[in-house]
Design a protein around this motif. Structure first.
Motif, PDB file in Angstrom:
ATOM      1  N   GLN A  51      16.524 -11.187  -8.915  1.00 17.78           N
ATOM      2  CA  GLN A  51      16.536 -11.382  -7.468  1.00 17.78           C
ATOM      3  C   GLN A  51      15.118 -11.406  -6.908  1.00 17.78           C
ATOM      4  O   GLN A  51      14.844 -12.108  -5.926  1.00 17.78           O
ATOM      5  CB  GLN A  51      17.361 -10.289  -6.793  1.00 17.78           C
ATOM      6  CG  GLN A  51      17.548 -10.478  -5.293  1.00 17.78           C
ATOM      7  CD  GLN A  51      18.317 -11.740  -4.946  1.00 17.78           C
ATOM      8  OE1 GLN A  51      19.069 -12.261  -5.752  1.00 17.78           O
ATOM      9  NE2 GLN A  51      18.128 -12.242  -3.739  1.00 17.78           N
ATOM     10  N   THR A  52      14.201 -10.664  -7.515  1.00 14.00           N
ATOM     11  CA  THR A  52      12.799 -10.731  -7.110  1.00 14.00           C
ATOM     12  C   THR A  52      12.255 -12.141  -7.300  1.00 14.00           C
ATOM     13  O   THR A  52      11.523 -12.665  -6.448  1.00 14.00           O
ATOM     14  CB  THR A  52      11.960  -9.726  -7.926  1.00 14.00           C
ATOM     15  OG1 THR A  52      12.445  -8.397  -7.686  1.00 14.00           O
ATOM     16  CG2 THR A  52      10.493  -9.786  -7.538  1.00 14.00           C
TER      17      THR A  52
ATOM     18  N   VAL B 169      16.597  -5.393  -3.625  1.00 16.34           N
ATOM     19  CA  VAL B 169      15.521  -6.385  -3.520  1.00 16.34           C
ATOM     20  C   VAL B 169      15.635  -7.141  -2.204  1.00 16.34           C
ATOM     21  O   VAL B 169      14.624  -7.425  -1.550  1.00 16.34           O
ATOM     22  CB  VAL B 169      15.562  -7.349  -4.718  1.00 16.34           C
ATOM     23  CG1 VAL B 169      14.507  -8.443  -4.558  1.00 16.34           C
ATOM     24  CG2 VAL B 169      15.330  -6.588  -6.012  1.00 16.34           C
ATOM     25  N   THR B 170      16.854  -7.452  -1.798  1.00 18.07           N
ATOM     26  CA  THR B 170      17.051  -8.144  -0.520  1.00 18.07           C
ATOM     27  C   THR B 170      16.531  -7.299   0.638  1.00 18.07           C
ATOM     28  O   THR B 170      15.858  -7.800   1.545  1.00 18.07           O
ATOM     29  CB  THR B 170      18.548  -8.449  -0.321  1.00 18.07           C
ATOM     30  OG1 THR B 170      19.013  -9.252  -1.401  1.00 18.07           O
ATOM     31  CG2 THR B 170      18.783  -9.182   0.992  1.00 18.07           C
ATOM     32  N   VAL B 171      16.827  -5.999   0.606  1.00 17.19           N
ATOM     33  CA  VAL B 171      16.379  -5.104   1.680  1.00 17.19           C
ATOM     34  C   VAL B 171      14.862  -4.951   1.658  1.00 17.19           C
ATOM     35  O   VAL B 171      14.196  -5.014   2.708  1.00 17.19           O
ATOM     36  CB  VAL B 171      17.078  -3.735   1.546  1.00 17.19           C
ATOM     37  CG1 VAL B 171      16.453  -2.728   2.495  1.00 17.19           C
ATOM     38  CG2 VAL B 171      18.561  -3.867   1.815  1.00 17.19           C
ATOM     39  N   VAL B 172      14.295  -4.737   0.467  1.00 19.17           N
ATOM     40  CA  VAL B 172      12.842  -4.556   0.366  1.00 19.17           C
ATOM     41  C   VAL B 172      12.112  -5.817   0.805  1.00 19.17           C
ATOM     42  O   VAL B 172      11.119  -5.756   1.539  1.00 19.17           O
ATOM     43  CB  VAL B 172      12.449  -4.173  -1.075  1.00 19.17           C
ATOM     44  CG1 VAL B 172      10.938  -4.269  -1.268  1.00 19.17           C
ATOM     45  CG2 VAL B 172      12.927  -2.762  -1.397  1.00 19.17           C
ATOM     46  N   SER B 173      12.580  -6.989   0.392  1.00 11.13           N
ATOM     47  CA  SER B 173      11.901  -8.246   0.710  1.00 11.13           C
ATOM     48  C   SER B 173      11.858  -8.510   2.204  1.00 11.13           C
ATOM     49  O   SER B 173      10.876  -9.040   2.731  1.00 11.13           O
ATOM     50  CB  SER B 173      12.589  -9.404  -0.016  1.00 11.13           C
ATOM     51  OG  SER B 173      12.527  -9.242  -1.414  1.00 11.13           O
TER      52      SER B 173
ATOM     53  N   LEU C  29       6.004  -3.739  -0.079  1.00  2.98           N
ATOM     54  CA  LEU C  29       6.388  -3.214  -1.391  1.00  2.98           C
ATOM     55  C   LEU C  29       6.792  -4.302  -2.371  1.00  2.98           C
ATOM     56  O   LEU C  29       7.161  -4.000  -3.511  1.00  2.98           O
ATOM     57  CB  LEU C  29       7.561  -2.228  -1.240  1.00  2.98           C
ATOM     58  CG  LEU C  29       7.326  -0.994  -0.374  1.00  2.98           C
ATOM     59  CD1 LEU C  29       8.609  -0.183  -0.269  1.00  2.98           C
ATOM     60  CD2 LEU C  29       6.200  -0.149  -0.947  1.00  2.98           C
ATOM     61  N   ALA C  30       6.750  -5.552  -1.922  1.00  3.64           N
ATOM     62  CA  ALA C  30       7.318  -6.640  -2.716  1.00  3.64           C
ATOM     63  C   ALA C  30       6.395  -7.171  -3.798  1.00  3.64           C
ATOM     64  O   ALA C  30       6.792  -8.032  -4.576  1.00  3.64           O
ATOM     65  CB  ALA C  30       7.745  -7.789  -1.795  1.00  3.64           C
TER      66      ALA C  30
ATOM     67  N   PHE D 279      12.745 -18.645  -2.741  1.00  5.97           N
ATOM     68  CA  PHE D 279      13.506 -19.072  -1.568  1.00  5.97           C
ATOM     69  C   PHE D 279      13.252 -18.235  -0.320  1.00  5.97           C
ATOM     70  O   PHE D 279      13.791 -18.561   0.746  1.00  5.97           O
ATOM     71  CB  PHE D 279      15.007 -19.062  -1.875  1.00  5.97           C
ATOM     72  CG  PHE D 279      15.396 -19.934  -3.024  1.00  5.97           C
ATOM     73  CD1 PHE D 279      15.410 -21.314  -2.890  1.00  5.97           C
ATOM     74  CD2 PHE D 279      15.743 -19.386  -4.245  1.00  5.97           C
ATOM     75  CE1 PHE D 279      15.764 -22.128  -3.949  1.00  5.97           C
ATOM     76  CE2 PHE D 279      16.101 -20.190  -5.315  1.00  5.97           C
ATOM     77  CZ  PHE D 279      16.106 -21.576  -5.171  1.00  5.97           C
ATOM     78  N   GLY D 280      12.477 -17.172  -0.431  1.00  2.87           N
ATOM     79  CA  GLY D 280      12.219 -16.343   0.738  1.00  2.87           C
ATOM     80  C   GLY D 280      13.490 -15.689   1.241  1.00  2.87           C
ATOM     81  O   GLY D 280      14.336 -15.252   0.450  1.00  2.87           O
ATOM     82  N   PRO D 281      13.691 -15.620   2.566  1.00  2.00           N
ATOM     83  CA  PRO D 281      14.883 -14.976   3.127  1.00  2.00           C
ATOM     84  C   PRO D 281      16.194 -15.627   2.682  1.00  2.00           C
ATOM     85  O   PRO D 281      17.240 -14.982   2.681  1.00  2.00           O
ATOM     86  CB  PRO D 281      14.685 -15.124   4.648  1.00  2.00           C
ATOM     87  CG  PRO D 281      13.218 -15.321   4.824  1.00  2.00           C
ATOM     88  CD  PRO D 281      12.741 -16.060   3.620  1.00  2.00           C
TER      89      PRO D 281
END
Length: 348
Positions: free
Chosen positions: A228-229, A164-168, A174-175, A235-237
């Protein structure tokens, strides 16, 4: 005086690793630097006044290291150990020439079994008793230290958190929840299979239980991904920080795997009941060593994280969509009003 944009970027670059290191050192050191039992549940086995007296003396020990009960039979003590309601049981000798017996369940925690032995060996010595040791749930030779459960659960947590961290950050297109749910469901299936292949057929740390590991792995990865999504929406990044804190830094000391939950500060006893890593680890331990007994509550915890992450993320997306739609309508109304006003002025 506000910082210029470039300075903010550099401050963030420095603060990010700083906060991660501070979290890791403070949480792990604070939880594990001085393990000592607190209200560790144990039993004294016997029907005599001596058993009651021993239990009372142990219960009265300064600092309350033990929560002691008296049980009548060894069978009752072994069942309590199997259900993980106690950490150990000390059986007094049946006769004058008999030996005391200490019952533990190493599969419920090797460190916990060692602590129980360190507590009751002096008790036996003080009464001039020889003490035998019986393990009612031994660890297999393929995992003599019992660490496979911890690292398998950590693998599941990282699988859900990192993707999720990588996709976001790398593929925000894709988010959207409509795309994330099937994507994470597929990813959870892939990673649960990969982790099972590693700990099972490849390494040989786990024998059998394939379908149970695949199902539990899928639920663990998917629940963390949904949680995590939600954090990414909030919180964004910066969601990487609360994600690491919840799923790793707080999860490991509260897991009851590396260290007994009865030897860490009380906050971690509560977190043991609610965080995904302890839930995944305890459910896996139940499957591998206790025939699945006791896994139900931990599966519920994982399910709650998955459902809560999904529903709250959907709620946030809906709220933001309505706000965006309202702003667009207000802007359109403002443009229309300006246009009418301009036409009126031109005709005048």
């Amino acid at each position: 005086m506000p910082l210029p944009g470039g300075a903010k970027k550099y401050v963030f670059m420095v603060m990010f690793p700083f906060l991660i290191v501070m979290l890791l050192v403070s949480v792990y050191s604070g939880a594990m630097h001085s393990p000592s039992p607190k209200d560790m549940p144990v039993a004294v086995v016997g029907q005599s006044a001596q058993a009651e007296q021993l239990a009372s003396s142990l219960e009265a020990t300064d600092g309350s290291p033990l929560d002691v009960r008296v049980v009548s039979t060894v069978a009752e003590a072994e069942q309590l150990l199997h259900d993980r309601e106690i950490s150990g049981a000390f059986a007094l000798p049946a006769g004058a020439d008999g030996d005391a017996v200490l019952y533990t369940a190493q599969a419920a925690g090797a460190a916990q079994a060692s602590i129980v032995e360190s507590i009751f060996q002096p008790v036996a010595d003080a009464q001039h008793l020889d003490m035998d040791h019986k393990d009612v749930a031994p660890l297999p030779a393929s995992d003599g230290m019992g660490i496979t459960v911890l690292f398998t659960a950590i693998g599941w947590m990282l699988s859900g958190y990192l993707v999720v961290t990588v996709v976001s950050s790398g593929a925000p297109e894709l988010a959207s929840l409509r795309r994330m749910v099937p994507l994470m469901a597929g990813w959870a299936a892939v990673m649960s299979t990969v982790v099972w292949l590693l700990v099972g057929p490849v390494i040989g740390a786990v024998d059998g239980h394939a379908w149970a590991l695949l199902g539990l792995g899928w639920l663990s990865v998917f629940s963390v991904a949904m949680a995590q999504t939600l954090l990414a929406r909030l919180f964004g990044p910066l969601a990487v920080l609360p994600g690491l804190a919840l799923f790793m830094f707080l999860g490991v000391p509260s897991s009851n795997i590396m260290m007994s939950i009865y030897t860490v500060p009380g906050m971690f006893t509560f977190l043991h009941q609610v965080l995904p890593l302890p839930a995944a680890g305890e459910a896996l331990r139940s499957v591998l060593y206790f025939g699945g007994d006791g896994a139900g509550g931990h599966l519920v915890v994982l399910g709650v994280w998955a459902v809560a992450g999904l529903l709250l993320t959907a709620g946030i997306d809906l709220l933001r969509h309505r706000r965006k739609k309202g702003r667009a309508a207000a802007e359109a109304e403002h443009i229309t009003a300006d246009s009418v006003s301009s036409e009126a002025m031109a005709s005048a």
